[in-house]
Design a protein around this motif. Structure first.
Motif, PDB file in Angstrom:
ATOM      1  N   ARG A 168      18.043  25.838  32.810  1.00 29.18           N
ATOM      2  CA  ARG A 168      17.974  24.528  33.454  1.00 29.18           C
ATOM      3  C   ARG A 168      17.116  23.575  32.628  1.00 29.18           C
ATOM      4  NH1 ARG A 168      19.297  23.577  38.986  1.00 29.18           N
ATOM      5  NH2 ARG A 168      18.357  21.692  39.800  1.00 29.18           N
ATOM      6  N   VAL A 169      15.989  24.047  32.136  1.00 37.05           N
ATOM      7  CA  VAL A 169      15.101  23.204  31.320  1.00 37.05           C
ATOM      8  C   VAL A 169      15.778  22.837  30.005  1.00 37.05           C
ATOM      9  CG1 VAL A 169      12.917  23.170  30.036  1.00 37.05           C
ATOM     10  CG2 VAL A 169      12.977  24.003  32.401  1.00 37.05           C
ATOM     11  N   ARG A 170      16.485  23.761  29.401  1.00 36.78           N
ATOM     12  CA  ARG A 170      17.226  23.443  28.170  1.00 36.78           C
ATOM     13  C   ARG A 170      18.268  22.353  28.442  1.00 36.78           C
ATOM     14  NH1 ARG A 170      17.903  29.676  26.335  1.00 36.78           N
ATOM     15  NH2 ARG A 170      15.868  29.910  25.340  1.00 36.78           N
ATOM     16  N   PHE A 171      18.915  22.442  29.589  1.00 35.92           N
ATOM     17  CA  PHE A 171      19.878  21.409  29.993  1.00 35.92           C
ATOM     18  C   PHE A 171      19.169  20.061  30.132  1.00 35.92           C
ATOM     19  CE2 PHE A 171      22.179  19.347  33.650  1.00 35.92           C
ATOM     20  CZ  PHE A 171      23.295  18.966  32.940  1.00 35.92           C
ATOM     21  N   PHE A 172      18.001  20.047  30.764  1.00 34.41           N
ATOM     22  CA  PHE A 172      17.229  18.799  30.884  1.00 34.41           C
ATOM     23  C   PHE A 172      16.934  18.225  29.509  1.00 34.41           C
ATOM     24  CE2 PHE A 172      14.934  20.573  34.891  1.00 34.41           C
ATOM     25  CZ  PHE A 172      16.067  20.396  35.649  1.00 34.41           C
ATOM     26  N   GLN A 173      16.548  19.084  28.592  1.00 33.96           N
ATOM     27  CA  GLN A 173      16.219  18.631  27.245  1.00 33.96           C
ATOM     28  C   GLN A 173      17.430  17.994  26.570  1.00 33.96           C
ATOM     29  OE1 GLN A 173      12.807  18.755  27.833  1.00 33.96           O
ATOM     30  NE2 GLN A 173      12.881  18.790  25.641  1.00 33.96           N
ATOM     31  N   GLN A 174      18.600  18.568  26.764  1.00 30.97           N
ATOM     32  CA  GLN A 174      19.818  17.981  26.206  1.00 30.97           C
ATOM     33  C   GLN A 174      20.064  16.598  26.801  1.00 30.97           C
ATOM     34  OE1 GLN A 174      22.532  21.100  27.322  1.00 30.97           O
ATOM     35  NE2 GLN A 174      22.624  21.893  25.239  1.00 30.97           N
ATOM     36  N   LEU A 175      19.886  16.484  28.101  1.00 33.48           N
ATOM     37  CA  LEU A 175      20.115  15.196  28.759  1.00 33.48           C
ATOM     38  C   LEU A 175      19.083  14.161  28.334  1.00 33.48           C
ATOM     39  CD1 LEU A 175      21.147  16.372  32.335  1.00 33.48           C
ATOM     40  CD2 LEU A 175      22.631  15.643  30.456  1.00 33.48           C
ATOM     41  N   TYR A 176      17.818  14.582  28.202  1.00 32.27           N
ATOM     42  CA  TYR A 176      16.788  13.658  27.706  1.00 32.27           C
ATOM     43  C   TYR A 176      17.131  13.199  26.290  1.00 32.27           C
ATOM     44  CZ  TYR A 176      13.416  14.455  31.497  1.00 32.27           C
ATOM     45  OH  TYR A 176      12.785  14.503  32.716  1.00 32.27           O
ATOM     46  N   ALA A 177      17.565  14.126  25.449  1.00 36.95           N
ATOM     47  CA  ALA A 177      17.931  13.780  24.073  1.00 36.95           C
ATOM     48  C   ALA A 177      19.092  12.793  24.048  1.00 36.95           C
ATOM     49  CB  ALA A 177      18.282  15.043  23.280  1.00 36.95           C
ATOM     50  N   ALA A 178      19.949  12.868  25.055  1.00 40.01           N
ATOM     51  CA  ALA A 178      21.083  11.945  25.145  1.00 40.01           C
ATOM     52  C   ALA A 178      20.676  10.603  25.749  1.00 40.01           C
ATOM     53  CB  ALA A 178      22.198  12.572  25.979  1.00 40.01           C
ATOM     54  N   GLY A 179      19.410  10.482  26.133  1.00 43.91           N
ATOM     55  CA  GLY A 179      18.920   9.202  26.629  1.00 43.91           C
ATOM     56  C   GLY A 179      18.876   9.050  28.139  1.00 43.91           C
ATOM     57  N   LEU A 180      19.095  10.114  28.879  1.00 44.78           N
ATOM     58  CA  LEU A 180      19.050  10.013  30.336  1.00 44.78           C
ATOM     59  C   LEU A 180      17.611  10.142  30.823  1.00 44.78           C
ATOM     60  CD1 LEU A 180      22.069  10.973  29.782  1.00 44.78           C
ATOM     61  CD2 LEU A 180      22.005  11.706  32.147  1.00 44.78           C
ATOM     62  N   PRO A 181      17.182   9.254  31.698  1.00 44.50           N
ATOM     63  CA  PRO A 181      15.830   9.368  32.264  1.00 44.50           C
ATOM     64  C   PRO A 181      15.797  10.435  33.368  1.00 44.50           C
ATOM     65  CG  PRO A 181      16.931   7.455  33.176  1.00 44.50           C
ATOM     66  CD  PRO A 181      17.859   8.044  32.130  1.00 44.50           C
ATOM     67  N   SER A 182      14.621  10.877  33.732  1.00 46.84           N
ATOM     68  CA  SER A 182      14.497  11.924  34.747  1.00 46.84           C
ATOM     69  C   SER A 182      15.109  11.498  36.078  1.00 46.84           C
ATOM     70  CB  SER A 182      13.040  12.341  34.937  1.00 46.84           C
ATOM     71  OG  SER A 182      12.236  11.245  35.292  1.00 46.84           O
ATOM     72  N   ARG A 183      15.060  10.217  36.399  1.00 40.16           N
ATOM     73  CA  ARG A 183      15.668   9.722  37.630  1.00 40.16           C
ATOM     74  C   ARG A 183      17.170   9.987  37.633  1.00 40.16           C
ATOM     75  NH1 ARG A 183      18.511   5.494  37.926  1.00 40.16           N
ATOM     76  NH2 ARG A 183      17.661   4.523  36.075  1.00 40.16           N
ATOM     77  N   ARG A 184      17.827   9.739  36.514  1.00 42.97           N
ATOM     78  CA  ARG A 184      19.267   9.958  36.406  1.00 42.97           C
ATOM     79  C   ARG A 184      19.580  11.458  36.430  1.00 42.97           C
ATOM     80  NH1 ARG A 184      22.862   6.518  37.522  1.00 42.97           N
ATOM     81  NH2 ARG A 184      22.523   5.058  35.850  1.00 42.97           N
ATOM     82  N   ILE A 185      18.741  12.248  35.779  1.00 39.29           N
ATOM     83  CA  ILE A 185      18.935  13.697  35.800  1.00 39.29           C
ATOM     84  C   ILE A 185      18.833  14.216  37.225  1.00 39.29           C
ATOM     85  CG2 ILE A 185      17.998  15.918  35.027  1.00 39.29           C
ATOM     86  CD1 ILE A 185      17.152  14.441  32.420  1.00 39.29           C
ATOM     87  N   ALA A 186      17.874  13.708  37.987  1.00 38.39           N
ATOM     88  CA  ALA A 186      17.727  14.116  39.385  1.00 38.39           C
ATOM     89  C   ALA A 186      18.988  13.778  40.178  1.00 38.39           C
ATOM     90  CB  ALA A 186      16.512  13.448  40.006  1.00 38.39           C
ATOM     91  N   GLU A 187      19.627  12.671  39.864  1.00 37.26           N
ATOM     92  CA  GLU A 187      20.871  12.291  40.541  1.00 37.26           C
ATOM     93  C   GLU A 187      22.014  13.243  40.185  1.00 37.26           C
ATOM     94  OE1 GLU A 187      21.646   8.230  39.482  1.00 37.26           O
ATOM     95  OE2 GLU A 187      19.786   7.517  40.387  1.00 37.26           O
TER      96      GLU A 187
END
Length: 115
Positions: free
Chosen positions: A45-64
Motif C-alpha cells: 500500500r505504501v509503495r502504491f502511495f509512493q507511485q501516486l505521489y511521484a505522479a503528482g497526486l496529493p494525499s487528499r486525492r489519494i485518500a479519495e
C-alpha cells in the motif's frame, strides 16, 4: 512487523508511515507495548502511495482513491476523477517522452560530431 521494518521494506521513512496514518491512508495495530505493527499489505500500500505521489497526486486525492482500491468499485464521480488523473499523468508522460526524444537527438548529434 514493526514500523522501522515496514518503512525499510517500503522504501520510506518512519516519519512517512506516521504521516500516512495521520492522513488516514494507512492503519496499524498496536502491540501491548504501544508500538505500531503493520501487516505485509501495508508495504504494498505504501509503495502504491509512493507511485501516486511521484505522479503528482496529493494525499487528499489519494485518500479519495482508496475506497476504489479497497473495494474495486467506483461511483460515477470517482470514475471521472480517475479518468481526469489518468489524462493528466498521460500528458506528463507524453511531455517526458518528447524531452527524451529531444535529448536522444542532441546525444546523437554530439556523437556524430565526435566521430
Amino acid at each position: 512487523m514493526r514500523i522501522g521494518e515496514a518503512a525499510k521494506r517500503a522504501g520510506v521513512s518512519v516519519r512517512a508511515l506516521r504521516y500516512y496514518e495521520e492522513q488516514g491512508l494507512l492503519t496499524s495495530e498496536r502491540s501491548r507495548g504501544g508500538q505500531r505493527e503493520y501487516d505485509e499489505a501495508a508495504v504494498d500500500r505504501v509503495r502504491f502511495f509512493q507511485q501516486l505521489y511521484a505522479a503528482g497526486l496529493p494525499s487528499r486525492r489519494i485518500a479519495e482513491l482508496l475506497p476504489c482500491v479497497d473495494t474495486g468499485t467506483t461511483t460515477g464521480e470517482q470514475r471521472a476523477m480517475l479518468t481526469a488523473e489518468r489524462a493528466r499523468i498521460q500528458q506528463r508522460v507524453d511531455e517526458l517522452n518528447a524531452a527524451l526524444a529531444r535529448l536522444d537527438e542532441l546525444i546523437a548529434a554530439a556523437e556524430a560530431r565526435r566521430a
